[in-house]
Design a protein around this motif. Structure first.
Motif, mmCIF file in Angstrom:
data_model
loop_
_atom_site.group_PDB
_atom_site.id
_atom_site.type_symbol
_atom_site.label_atom_id
_atom_site.label_comp_id
_atom_site.label_asym_id
_atom_site.label_seq_id
_atom_site.Cartn_x
_atom_site.Cartn_y
_atom_site.Cartn_z
ATOM 1 N N ILE A 25 0.869 -1.177 0.000
ATOM 2 C CA ILE A 25 0.000 0.000 0.000
ATOM 3 C C ILE A 25 0.908 1.231 0.000
ATOM 4 N N HIS A 26 0.873 2.017 -1.081
ATOM 5 C CA HIS A 26 1.729 3.203 -1.187
ATOM 6 C C HIS A 26 0.894 4.462 -0.990
ATOM 7 N N SER A 27 1.437 5.397 -0.238
ATOM 8 C CA SER A 27 0.730 6.656 0.014
ATOM 9 C C SER A 27 1.734 7.776 0.236
ATOM 10 N N ASP A 28 1.194 8.976 0.370
ATOM 11 C CA ASP A 28 2.033 10.078 0.807
ATOM 12 C C ASP A 28 2.190 9.968 2.324
ATOM 13 N N GLN A 29 2.786 10.962 2.941
ATOM 14 C CA GLN A 29 3.013 10.903 4.384
ATOM 15 C C GLN A 29 1.944 11.634 5.179
ATOM 16 N N ARG A 41 -5.147 -2.363 10.357
ATOM 17 C CA ARG A 41 -5.742 -2.980 9.166
ATOM 18 C C ARG A 41 -4.649 -3.613 8.299
ATOM 19 N N LEU A 42 -3.556 -2.892 8.103
ATOM 20 C CA LEU A 42 -2.463 -3.422 7.293
ATOM 21 C C LEU A 42 -1.912 -4.706 7.909
ATOM 22 N N THR A 43 -1.736 -4.705 9.213
ATOM 23 C CA THR A 43 -1.224 -5.886 9.906
ATOM 24 C C THR A 43 -2.208 -7.043 9.802
ATOM 25 N N LYS A 44 -3.484 -6.762 9.997
ATOM 26 C CA LYS A 44 -4.518 -7.797 9.943
ATOM 27 C C LYS A 44 -4.500 -8.540 8.609
ATOM 28 N N TRP A 45 -4.338 -7.813 7.536
ATOM 29 C CA TRP A 45 -4.385 -8.411 6.207
ATOM 30 C C TRP A 45 -3.001 -8.762 5.652
ATOM 31 N N ALA A 46 -1.965 -8.560 6.458
ATOM 32 C CA ALA A 46 -0.571 -8.866 6.063
ATOM 33 C C ALA A 46 -0.148 -8.066 4.831
ATOM 34 N N TYR A 47 -0.504 -6.775 4.832
ATOM 35 C CA TYR A 47 -0.088 -5.873 3.764
ATOM 36 C C TYR A 47 1.085 -5.042 4.256
ATOM 37 N N ARG A 48 1.873 -4.549 3.320
ATOM 38 C CA ARG A 48 3.030 -3.725 3.670
ATOM 39 C C ARG A 48 2.754 -2.270 3.300
ATOM 40 N N GLN A 49 3.333 -1.382 4.067
ATOM 41 C CA GLN A 49 3.119 0.040 3.821
ATOM 42 C C GLN A 49 4.362 0.651 3.196
ATOM 43 N N SER A 50 4.148 1.465 2.185
ATOM 44 C CA SER A 50 5.201 2.195 1.511
ATOM 45 C C SER A 50 4.776 3.660 1.476
ATOM 46 N N MET A 51 5.707 4.540 1.775
ATOM 47 C CA MET A 51 5.383 5.977 1.761
ATOM 48 C C MET A 51 6.387 6.742 0.924
ATOM 49 N N ALA A 52 5.894 7.759 0.275
ATOM 50 C CA ALA A 52 6.752 8.643 -0.505
ATOM 51 C C ALA A 52 7.698 9.372 0.441
ATOM 52 N N GLU A 53 8.855 9.699 -0.073
ATOM 53 C CA GLU A 53 9.805 10.473 0.725
ATOM 54 C C GLU A 53 9.233 11.862 0.970
ATOM 55 N N LYS A 54 9.609 12.414 2.071
ATOM 56 C CA LYS A 54 9.158 13.755 2.425
ATOM 57 C C LYS A 54 9.629 14.756 1.371
#
Length: 66
Positions: A25-29, A41-54
């Motif tokens: 799952i990619h998003s801004d900060q 929610r991310l942990t429950k579904w075993a998804y990983r989080q990715s965020m754009a650099e500041k």
């Protein structure tokens, strides 16, 4: 944008699409993506989080072009 809006959209997407564990799952900060409820929610579904650099608006450009 409130975290509750993100949670509702996320839950709806999971229900409709049923993505497999390991989805990135990619998003801004934005603060709504740092919230405990969203992270659970991310942990429950075993998804990983990715965020754009500041302060790097170009990282999301490819995804947002769709």
């Amino acid at each position: 944008m409130e975290e509750s809006l993100i949670i509702r959209a996320f839950d709806q997407a999971i229900t409709l699409r049923r993505p497999q564990p390991g989805l990135i799952i990619h998003s801004d900060q934005g603060g709504q993506y740092f919230g405990k409820t969203f992270k659970r929610r991310l942990t429950k579904w075993a998804y990983r989080q990715s965020m754009a650099e500041k302060e790097n608006p170009y990282q999301n450009a490819h995804a947002e072009s769709f």
